[in-house]
Write an enzyme that holds these catalytic residues in place. Sequence first.
Site, PDB file in Angstrom:
ATOM      1  N   ASP A   2      -7.527   8.165  -8.083  1.00 49.86           N
ATOM      2  CA  ASP A   2      -6.205   7.525  -8.622  1.00 49.86           C
ATOM      3  C   ASP A   2      -5.593   8.187  -9.539  1.00 49.86           C
ATOM      4  OD1 ASP A   2      -4.905   5.300  -8.604  1.00 49.86           O
ATOM      5  OD2 ASP A   2      -6.065   4.145 -10.344  1.00 49.86           O
ATOM      6  N   ASN A  50      -3.345  -0.473   0.718  1.00 47.07           N
ATOM      7  CA  ASN A  50      -2.192   0.731   0.542  1.00 47.07           C
ATOM      8  C   ASN A  50      -1.301   0.589   1.689  1.00 47.07           C
ATOM      9  OD1 ASN A  50      -4.672   3.080  -0.551  1.00 47.07           O
ATOM     10  ND2 ASN A  50      -3.379   2.003  -1.817  1.00 47.07           N
TER      11      ASN A  50
HETATM   12  C1  IPE Z   1      -3.917   8.052  -5.510  1.00 48.32           C
HETATM   13  O1  IPE Z   1      -2.932   7.668  -6.586  1.00 48.32           O
HETATM   14  C2  IPE Z   1      -4.322   7.029  -4.437  1.00 48.32           C
HETATM   15  C3  IPE Z   1      -3.814   7.234  -3.152  1.00 48.32           C
HETATM   16  C4  IPE Z   1      -3.893   5.861  -2.219  1.00 48.32           C
HETATM   17  C5  IPE Z   1      -3.883   8.261  -2.497  1.00 48.32           C
HETATM   18  P1  IPE Z   1      -2.049   6.617  -6.789  1.00 48.32           P
HETATM   19  O2  IPE Z   1      -0.825   6.770  -5.745  1.00 48.32           O
HETATM   20  O3  IPE Z   1      -2.733   5.483  -6.639  1.00 48.32           O
HETATM   21  O4  IPE Z   1      -1.304   6.927  -8.114  1.00 48.32           O
HETATM   22  P2  IPE Z   1      -0.990   5.980  -9.166  1.00 48.32           P
HETATM   23  O5  IPE Z   1      -2.160   5.008  -9.436  1.00 48.32           O
HETATM   24  O6  IPE Z   1       0.181   5.215  -8.622  1.00 48.32           O
HETATM   25  O7  IPE Z   1      -0.758   6.842 -10.511  1.00 48.32           O
HETATM   26 MG    MG Z   2      -3.466   3.879  -8.012  1.00 44.52          MG
END
Ligand code: IPE
Ligand code: MG
Length: 236
Positions: A2, A50
Amino acid sequence: MDGNGRWAKSRGLPRIEGHRRGVETVRRTIEAANDFGIEYLTLYAFSVENWKRPEEEVGALMNLLDHFLRKETKTLIKNRVRLRTIGRTEDLPPKVRRELDRTVAATAEFTEHTLVLALNYGSRTEVLDAARAYAAGVAEGRIDPDDLSWESFARHLYTADLPDPDLVIRTSGETRVSNFLLLQAAYAEFVFLPIYWPDFGREEFAEALHEFNRRERRFGRTGDQLVAVASGSGTS
Ligand code: IPE
Ligand code: MG
């Protein structure tokens, strides 16, 4: 994994640049896990939730995954790492599915190290898929519900042939589990790191492992019982 977005934002870069850097961290982490003798490394790469992100970002993540698989399969083979996935991968774009199938097949023979990519994964979805498969077995007369046990049910989870995680690491400072391996992590140790995923390196990984080694895992027992078991005087 994350914090890619925030890593990029803090540098005035587009989120996708954070994801690009995140892929480099993935590469580095797989290598470190191998060196540290870790047999199973699971990376939460894309959750069922996502898909709610802007279409452009979802597309960029799928492209990165596609490129990663095309580029890294050689390295996985060289390092004898088997690739597995958990999640509803059937709903990923066809080109990604193709690359996944290819890499999974090309690395299927390796047993020393397993890289598990959680893709279109969510624990609640996994439980629903398992319950459906279990119910189908009952309806077809293959499964006797009187024999229901955790072991017989867990055979229907995506992780049926994978061990439960010992340690779960989350980067970015958030201290939540976000629908990740909820059942399998019942007795896992959790380490939450206040750094963004692109900044997670070998040192941070090693430090998390040290932290894990300092923890006393009781699995429901008392601390005194563990001492007795360790010294050989325990009876149960
Ligand atoms: C990577 O970080 C997680 C994935 C879905 C690949 P994020 O995209 O969640 O980053 P933040 O939380 O917005 O900073
Ligand atoms: Mg994130």
